[in-house]
Design a protein around this motif. Sequence first.
Motif, PDB file in Angstrom:
ATOM      1  N   THR A 272       1.048  -0.405  -9.705  1.00  0.00           N
ATOM      2  CA  THR A 272       1.562   0.957  -9.914  1.00  0.00           C
ATOM      3  C   THR A 272       1.663   1.243 -11.392  1.00  0.00           C
ATOM      4  OG1 THR A 272       2.794   1.072  -7.856  1.00  0.00           O
ATOM      5  CG2 THR A 272       3.574   2.446  -9.646  1.00  0.00           C
TER       6      THR A 272
ATOM      7  N   TYR B  84       2.957   2.255  -0.719  1.00  0.00           N
ATOM      8  CA  TYR B  84       3.388   2.120  -2.104  1.00  0.00           C
ATOM      9  C   TYR B  84       4.449   1.040  -2.285  1.00  0.00           C
ATOM     10  CZ  TYR B  84       1.090   6.533  -3.269  1.00  0.00           C
ATOM     11  OH  TYR B  84       0.173   7.523  -3.480  1.00  0.00           O
ATOM     12  N   ASP B  85       4.996   0.584  -1.179  1.00  0.00           N
ATOM     13  CA  ASP B  85       6.078  -0.387  -1.298  1.00  0.00           C
ATOM     14  C   ASP B  85       6.330  -0.976   0.075  1.00  0.00           C
ATOM     15  OD1 ASP B  85       9.293  -0.216  -3.093  1.00  0.00           O
ATOM     16  OD2 ASP B  85       8.122  -1.907  -2.338  1.00  0.00           O
TER      17      ASP B  85
ATOM     18  N   LYS C 148       5.775  -7.669   0.596  1.00  0.00           N
ATOM     19  CA  LYS C 148       5.008  -7.013  -0.456  1.00  0.00           C
ATOM     20  C   LYS C 148       3.553  -7.452  -0.456  1.00  0.00           C
ATOM     21  CE  LYS C 148       5.414  -5.857  -5.359  1.00  0.00           C
ATOM     22  NZ  LYS C 148       6.170  -6.119  -6.600  1.00  0.00           N
TER      23      LYS C 148
ATOM     24  N   GLU D 187       2.024  -3.422  -6.004  1.00  0.00           N
ATOM     25  CA  GLU D 187       2.873  -2.563  -5.197  1.00  0.00           C
ATOM     26  C   GLU D 187       2.065  -1.811  -4.126  1.00  0.00           C
ATOM     27  OE1 GLU D 187       4.717  -3.275  -9.108  1.00  0.00           O
ATOM     28  OE2 GLU D 187       2.749  -2.485  -8.523  1.00  0.00           O
TER      29      GLU D 187
END
Lengths: 114, 115
Positions: A96, A50-51, A71, A30
């Motif tokens: 994550t 984070y994404d 991603k 992630e």
Amino acid sequence: DVKVTQSSRYLVKRTGEKVFLECVQDMDHENMFWYRQDPGLGLRLIYFSYDVKMKEKGDIPEGYSVSREKKERFSLILESASTNQTSMYLCASSATSIRAYEQYFGPGTRLTVT
Amino acid sequence: AQKVTQAQTEISVVEKEDVTLDCVYETRDTTYYLFWYKQPPSGELVFLIRRNSFDEQNEISGRYSWNFQKSTSSFNFTITASQVVDSAVYFCALSEERTGNQFYFGTGTSLTVIP
């Protein structure tokens, strides 16, 4: 094995050029990160994500932008390269978790701006 | 303020000597994680170890050992019977619970093992 690849090992660009550094990871992580490494300064965080489509500024974001449309891919963009952006650029990824997982690094791109 | 300090910029040792790389960190969190990475001349950082703040047990992996002491905020790395292949730059890093997955790296220690 986790694999983080960067599009170029060495890159030479002229002042004012727009520069794209690409990073791809194959572990469905992630989190992705861009650092620059300079002698005596260690690794400094430029941006992280984070994404997909999410981005956060790190310690030294000025002069840089990033893009994360998928991603597995995280791009670092130098809108108008300057000589003080000559450096080693390292990409990293991690999973994550409520616990901090280790980051896995690519081989780095040594960028020279003339 | 620097969260991770590696005071030793460069170290040279003769092969088979033991060497300790120092790492001092600073954090207000009670939950945090410490890491060591190795960067050989090829450039790619290689993960060596992760430690969480609740586990102060020392760890040994072959010729490598780590000494975590919360009382002195240190996480030192010792290489026993050093070899030429140990020549690299070594980085210590900190991750705090409140900042999630962000790492804070020290400035690195360059180790040269002389044959």
